[in-house]
Design a protein around this motif. Structure first.
Motif, mmCIF file in Angstrom:
data_model
loop_
_atom_site.group_PDB
_atom_site.id
_atom_site.type_symbol
_atom_site.label_atom_id
_atom_site.label_comp_id
_atom_site.label_asym_id
_atom_site.label_seq_id
_atom_site.Cartn_x
_atom_site.Cartn_y
_atom_site.Cartn_z
ATOM 1 N N THR A 1 0.712 -1.181 0.210
ATOM 2 C CA THR A 1 0.152 -0.017 0.052
ATOM 3 C C THR A 1 0.891 1.337 -0.003
ATOM 4 O O THR A 1 0.182 2.365 -0.340
ATOM 5 C CB THR A 1 -0.902 0.097 1.202
ATOM 6 N N ASP A 2 2.164 1.011 0.498
ATOM 7 C CA ASP A 2 2.998 2.355 0.242
ATOM 8 C C ASP A 2 3.540 2.438 -1.175
ATOM 9 O O ASP A 2 4.031 1.614 -1.722
ATOM 10 C CB ASP A 2 4.414 2.001 1.182
ATOM 11 N N GLN A 3 3.476 3.864 -1.391
ATOM 12 C CA GLN A 3 3.831 3.965 -2.933
ATOM 13 C C GLN A 3 5.135 3.810 -3.276
ATOM 14 O O GLN A 3 5.723 3.348 -4.346
ATOM 15 C CB GLN A 3 3.656 5.893 -3.427
ATOM 16 N N ASN A 4 6.171 4.179 -2.322
ATOM 17 C CA ASN A 4 7.550 3.923 -2.593
ATOM 18 C C ASN A 4 8.324 2.412 -2.138
ATOM 19 O O ASN A 4 9.554 2.365 -2.084
ATOM 20 C CB ASN A 4 8.526 4.912 -1.898
ATOM 21 N N ARG A 5 7.404 1.358 -1.747
ATOM 22 C CA ARG A 5 8.018 0.210 -1.402
ATOM 23 C C ARG A 5 7.044 -0.942 -1.972
ATOM 24 O O ARG A 5 5.729 -0.950 -2.104
ATOM 25 C CB ARG A 5 7.871 0.183 0.095
ATOM 26 N N GLU A 6 7.843 -1.883 -2.552
ATOM 27 C CA GLU A 6 7.124 -3.151 -3.279
ATOM 28 C C GLU A 6 7.225 -4.059 -1.882
ATOM 29 O O GLU A 6 7.953 -4.025 -1.058
ATOM 30 C CB GLU A 6 8.064 -3.848 -4.300
ATOM 31 N N ALA A 7 6.099 -4.812 -1.906
ATOM 32 C CA ALA A 7 5.758 -5.884 -0.902
ATOM 33 C C ALA A 7 5.015 -7.206 -1.352
ATOM 34 O O ALA A 7 3.840 -6.837 -1.608
ATOM 35 C CB ALA A 7 5.074 -5.268 0.375
ATOM 36 N N TYR A 8 5.793 -8.090 -1.598
ATOM 37 C CA TYR A 8 5.022 -9.237 -2.168
ATOM 38 C C TYR A 8 4.299 -10.061 -0.989
ATOM 39 O O TYR A 8 3.252 -10.676 -1.228
ATOM 40 C CB TYR A 8 6.027 -10.123 -2.742
ATOM 41 N N SER A 9 5.045 -10.085 0.134
ATOM 42 C CA SER A 9 4.609 -10.967 1.252
ATOM 43 C C SER A 9 3.430 -10.379 1.915
ATOM 44 O O SER A 9 3.222 -9.288 2.059
ATOM 45 C CB SER A 9 5.484 -11.139 2.189
ATOM 46 N N ASP B 1 5.113 -17.670 -7.738
ATOM 47 C CA ASP B 1 6.480 -17.145 -7.757
ATOM 48 C C ASP B 1 6.693 -15.744 -7.423
ATOM 49 O O ASP B 1 8.024 -15.213 -7.356
ATOM 50 C CB ASP B 1 7.094 -17.288 -9.237
ATOM 51 N N TYR B 2 5.744 -15.032 -6.686
ATOM 52 C CA TYR B 2 5.869 -13.688 -6.199
ATOM 53 C C TYR B 2 5.049 -13.575 -4.825
ATOM 54 O O TYR B 2 5.758 -13.913 -3.598
ATOM 55 C CB TYR B 2 5.398 -12.697 -7.031
ATOM 56 N N CYS B 3 3.842 -13.461 -4.529
ATOM 57 C CA CYS B 3 3.026 -13.155 -3.547
ATOM 58 C C CYS B 3 3.291 -14.522 -2.692
ATOM 59 O O CYS B 3 3.439 -14.624 -1.478
ATOM 60 C CB CYS B 3 1.895 -12.789 -3.607
ATOM 61 N N VAL B 4 2.962 -15.788 -3.553
ATOM 62 C CA VAL B 4 2.883 -16.936 -2.643
ATOM 63 C C VAL B 4 4.083 -17.175 -1.783
ATOM 64 O O VAL B 4 4.241 -17.752 -0.715
ATOM 65 C CB VAL B 4 2.266 -17.896 -3.499
ATOM 66 N N VAL B 5 5.166 -17.249 -2.638
ATOM 67 C CA VAL B 5 6.414 -17.776 -2.030
ATOM 68 C C VAL B 5 6.994 -16.855 -1.017
ATOM 69 O O VAL B 5 7.419 -17.355 -0.064
ATOM 70 C CB VAL B 5 7.411 -17.888 -3.093
ATOM 71 N N LYS C 1 -2.076 -21.675 14.063
ATOM 72 C CA LYS C 1 -0.757 -22.221 14.054
ATOM 73 C C LYS C 1 -0.162 -22.520 12.684
ATOM 74 O O LYS C 1 1.139 -23.001 12.437
ATOM 75 C CB LYS C 1 -0.802 -23.470 15.063
ATOM 76 N N ARG C 2 -1.276 -22.912 11.933
ATOM 77 C CA ARG C 2 -0.812 -23.514 10.495
ATOM 78 C C ARG C 2 -1.712 -22.816 9.319
ATOM 79 O O ARG C 2 -2.896 -22.474 9.568
ATOM 80 C CB ARG C 2 -1.287 -24.962 10.462
ATOM 81 N N LEU C 3 -0.818 -22.405 8.276
ATOM 82 C CA LEU C 3 -1.359 -21.738 7.132
ATOM 83 C C LEU C 3 -1.345 -22.691 5.919
ATOM 84 O O LEU C 3 -0.390 -23.175 5.577
ATOM 85 C CB LEU C 3 -0.711 -20.440 6.623
ATOM 86 N N PHE C 4 -2.639 -22.711 5.284
ATOM 87 C CA PHE C 4 -2.810 -23.421 4.175
ATOM 88 C C PHE C 4 -3.013 -22.317 2.855
ATOM 89 O O PHE C 4 -3.834 -21.652 2.931
ATOM 90 C CB PHE C 4 -4.048 -24.393 4.106
ATOM 91 N N VAL C 5 -1.698 -22.407 2.219
ATOM 92 C CA VAL C 5 -1.701 -21.033 1.224
ATOM 93 C C VAL C 5 -2.355 -21.555 -0.225
ATOM 94 O O VAL C 5 -1.860 -22.557 -0.917
ATOM 95 C CB VAL C 5 -0.208 -20.656 1.006
ATOM 96 N N SER C 6 -3.141 -20.590 -0.835
ATOM 97 C CA SER C 6 -3.822 -20.797 -1.973
ATOM 98 C C SER C 6 -3.674 -19.467 -2.790
ATOM 99 O O SER C 6 -3.135 -18.371 -2.344
ATOM 100 C CB SER C 6 -5.327 -21.223 -2.055
ATOM 101 N N GLY C 7 -3.760 -19.527 -4.059
ATOM 102 C CA GLY C 7 -3.891 -18.323 -5.018
ATOM 103 C C GLY C 7 -2.693 -17.856 -5.864
ATOM 104 O O GLY C 7 -2.216 -18.755 -6.046
#
Ligand code: VGL
Ligand code: ZN
Length: 200
Positions: free
Chosen positions: A108-116, A143-147, A133-139
Motif C-alpha cells: 500500500t506504500d507508494q515507494n515500497r514493493e511488498a510481495y509478502s 513465484d511472487y506473493c505466495v512464495v 498455528k498453520r497456514l494453508f496457502v492458495s492463490g
C-alpha cells in the motif's frame, strides 16, 4: 479404512490463506496469470471445507496507490495493476468469500514493493490473536506473493502447507514457479492437494 487419504485434519488453529484472487491477476486483467481463473472454483471448495472445520479464512489483496513504485512508468517491472479502489483491485466475483473473512491489504506504500502478505501488514498479529498455528496457502502468484508470504510465515514459526491445486504462478522466466515451490519445501513447507484432506 484406507490411510491413502485424509492426511490433513483441519481445525480451528488452521487458516486458509487466499492470495490475491483479484480481477487484474485473472485473464482479461492488467497482469493476468495464465489460467488463473481455473483455480477459483477449487479455492471455493477449500473455503467450504475450512468453514466446516471451524478454521479461519483470510484473503490478501495487492492494494497499490496509483503511482506505485512497481509500475513500469515508475521504473518497476509490472504494468499498473491492482490500484486500490478500482475495478482491477476487486476480488474476483467468482470467489465465494464467507463471513467473516479477514482481509489483508498489502503493498500500500507508494515507494515500497511488498510481495509478502506479512510485509507492512498486521497479519502476524492477527494470526497470533486468533491462535492460528498453520497456514494453508492458495492463490496467485506462486513465484511472487505466495512464495514470499510462505517464507515469512515459516520464519515466524507458523506451519505452512501449499495447496498445489489452488495456486498458479507467472513464470516470467520458465522454471520460476518450480524454483519457488522447491524453495518453500527447502524451508519446511509441505504441499497438499484436495485428495489429502479428510472427507468429514
Ligand atoms: C504480485 C506481481 C506484482 C503477487 C503482486 O501478488 O503475486 N505479483 N504484484
Ligand atoms: Zn503488485
Amino acid at each position: 479404512m484406507s490411510q491413502l487419504s485424509g492426511t490433513f485434519n483441519i481445525n480451528r488453529h488452521d487458516a486458509l490463506l487466499i492470495t490475491d484472487i483479484q480481477v487484474d491477476f485473472l485473464p482479461g486483467g492488467a497482469l493476468p496469470v495464465t489460467e488463473g481463473d481455473k483455480i477459483v472454483s477449487v479455492i471455493n471448495q477449500y473455503v467450504s471445507k475450512f468453514k466446516a472445520a471451524d478454521a479461519h479464512i483470510i484473503a490478501s489483496r495487492d492494494w497499490h496507490p496509483p503511482n506505485h513504485i512497481s509500475f513500469k512508468d515508475k521504473g518497476g517491472p509490472w504494468p499498473p495493476h491492482c490500484i486500490r479502489d478500482t475495478q482491477g483491485s476487486e476480488f474476483s466475483s467468482a470467489l465465494k468469500l464467507p463471513n467473516p473473512t479477514l482481509i489483508i491489504s498489502k503493498a500500500t506504500d507508494q515507494n515500497r514493493e511488498a510481495y509478502s502478505a506479512f510485509d507492512g501488514t498486521n497479519l502476524a498479529n492477527e494470526l497470533n490473536k486468533l491462535d492460528i498455528k498453520r497456514l494453508f496457502v492458495s492463490g496467485l502468484a506462486t513465484d511472487y506473493c505466495v512464495v514470499n508470504t510462505a517464507l515469512d510465515a515459516l520464519k515466524l514459526g507458523f506451519k505452512v502447507v501449499i495447496l498445489m491445486d489452488a495456486t498458479l504462478g507467472i513464470d516470467v522466466q520458465q522454471g520460476d514457479v518450480d524454483r519457488a515451490v522447491k524453495t518453500m519445501l527447502n524451508h519446511g513447507a509441505l504441499t497438499a492437494k484436495m485428495k489429502d484432506f479428510s472427507q468429514k
